[in-house]
Design an enzyme around this catalytic site. Structure first.
Site, PDB file in Angstrom:
ATOM      1  N   TYR A 147       0.836  -1.212   0.000  1.00  0.00           N
ATOM      2  CA  TYR A 147       0.000   0.000   0.000  1.00  0.00           C
ATOM      3  C   TYR A 147       0.867   1.257   0.000  1.00  0.00           C
ATOM      4  O   TYR A 147       0.638   2.192  -0.777  1.00  0.00           O
ATOM      5  CB  TYR A 147      -0.913  -0.021   1.231  1.00  0.00           C
ATOM      6  CG  TYR A 147      -1.920   1.099   1.289  1.00  0.00           C
ATOM      7  CD1 TYR A 147      -3.155   0.986   0.657  1.00  0.00           C
ATOM      8  CD2 TYR A 147      -1.648   2.266   1.987  1.00  0.00           C
ATOM      9  CE1 TYR A 147      -4.091   2.009   0.723  1.00  0.00           C
ATOM     10  CE2 TYR A 147      -2.567   3.295   2.062  1.00  0.00           C
ATOM     11  CZ  TYR A 147      -3.790   3.161   1.428  1.00  0.00           C
ATOM     12  OH  TYR A 147      -4.711   4.181   1.491  1.00  0.00           O
ATOM     13  N   LYS A 151       1.016   4.107  -2.941  1.00  0.00           N
ATOM     14  CA  LYS A 151       0.633   5.488  -2.651  1.00  0.00           C
ATOM     15  C   LYS A 151       1.801   6.454  -2.823  1.00  0.00           C
ATOM     16  O   LYS A 151       1.606   7.609  -3.217  1.00  0.00           O
ATOM     17  CB  LYS A 151       0.042   5.580  -1.240  1.00  0.00           C
ATOM     18  CG  LYS A 151      -1.315   4.890  -1.096  1.00  0.00           C
ATOM     19  CD  LYS A 151      -2.362   5.504  -2.023  1.00  0.00           C
ATOM     20  CE  LYS A 151      -3.750   4.949  -1.806  1.00  0.00           C
ATOM     21  NZ  LYS A 151      -4.758   5.587  -2.668  1.00  0.00           N
TER      22      LYS A 151
END
Length: 240
Positions: A147, A151
């Site tokens: 993640y 991001k």
């Protein structure tokens, strides 16, 4: 009708708040979603905003879905890349499937959605691309290698594409929310929630509407001189 705005992952959580805020600011809004048809139907009933189903991880599906939106509403002038998933796990336990699923949605999804609308924005001399990244893309987070990597990649994508769009009247910016009081965050135990809040100087979780107001500003004509920026909305948890 106002400018056409498309919000991915736009029927729940932060995306829902963004869709509503843009509608209330005069935009003609479309929201995409990947799978929760019940929530999407309830969203459309509640807001009057049309919801379209496709996966941002699938380029051909994005082209087809964007085509449907533009046939119904007109050319997409504001794109909010909000769709995202999490498949958390300590790195030694992380599977290729969990890695690829998060990268495909949270990072490749930006390419898949932005690429089909980019040519039209260039030819019209106007566009707004707003990418919803995360505080964990700025600072990293234990158990979120996939993640955080995706991001962080969103921020790099934003900075590079902003340089290409600037002379064509297209701005590209990122927003990095901190911990927001969405259904997912509120579902964790009170102990975990208290531990999260203890890391936030303002002493509370953020509200989805607070992120939505950032989007409305960056989408506006008043934000025409802002591009390639990363707007942190995290209550002071991380100061870049």
């Amino acid at each position: 009708m106002g400018r056409v705005a498309l919000v991915t992952g736009g029927t729940r959580g932060i995306g829902k708040a963004i869709s509503i805020a843009l509608r209330d600011s005069g935009y003609s809004v479309a929201a995409s979603y990947a799978g929760n048809e019940e929530a999407a139907a309830a969203f459309t009933t509640e807001t009057g905003i049309a919801a379209y189903k496709w996966s941002v991880a699938d380029y051909d599906a994005c082209v087809e879905g964007i085509g449907r939106v533009e046939a119904d509403l007109g050319p997409v002038e504001v794109l909010v890349n909000n769709a995202g998933i999490a498949r958390d796990g300590m790195f030694h336990k992380l599977t290729p499937e969990s890695w690829n699923a998060v990268i495909d949605t949270n990072l490749t999804g930006l390419f898949n959605m932005t690429h089909p609308v980019w040519g039209g924005m260039r030819s019209r001399g106007f566009g707004r691309v707003i990418n919803i990244s995360s505080v964990n893309g700025q600072k990293g987070q234990l158990g979120q290698a996939n993640y955080s990597a995706a991001k962080a990649g969103d921020i790099g994508f934003t900075k590079a594409l902003a340089q290409e769009g600037a002379f064509k009247g297209i701005t590209v910016n990122a927003i990095c929310p901190g911990y927001i009081a969405t259904e997912m965050v509120m579902a964790v135990s009170e102990r975990i929630r208290d531990a999260i809040i203890a890391q936030i100087p303002v002493g509370r979780l953020g509200e989805a509407d607070e992120v939505a107001r950032c989007v409305v500003f960056l989408a506006s004509d008043e934000a025409a001189f802002i591009t390639g920026s990363t707007l942190s909305a995290n209550g002071g948890q991380y100061m870049a």
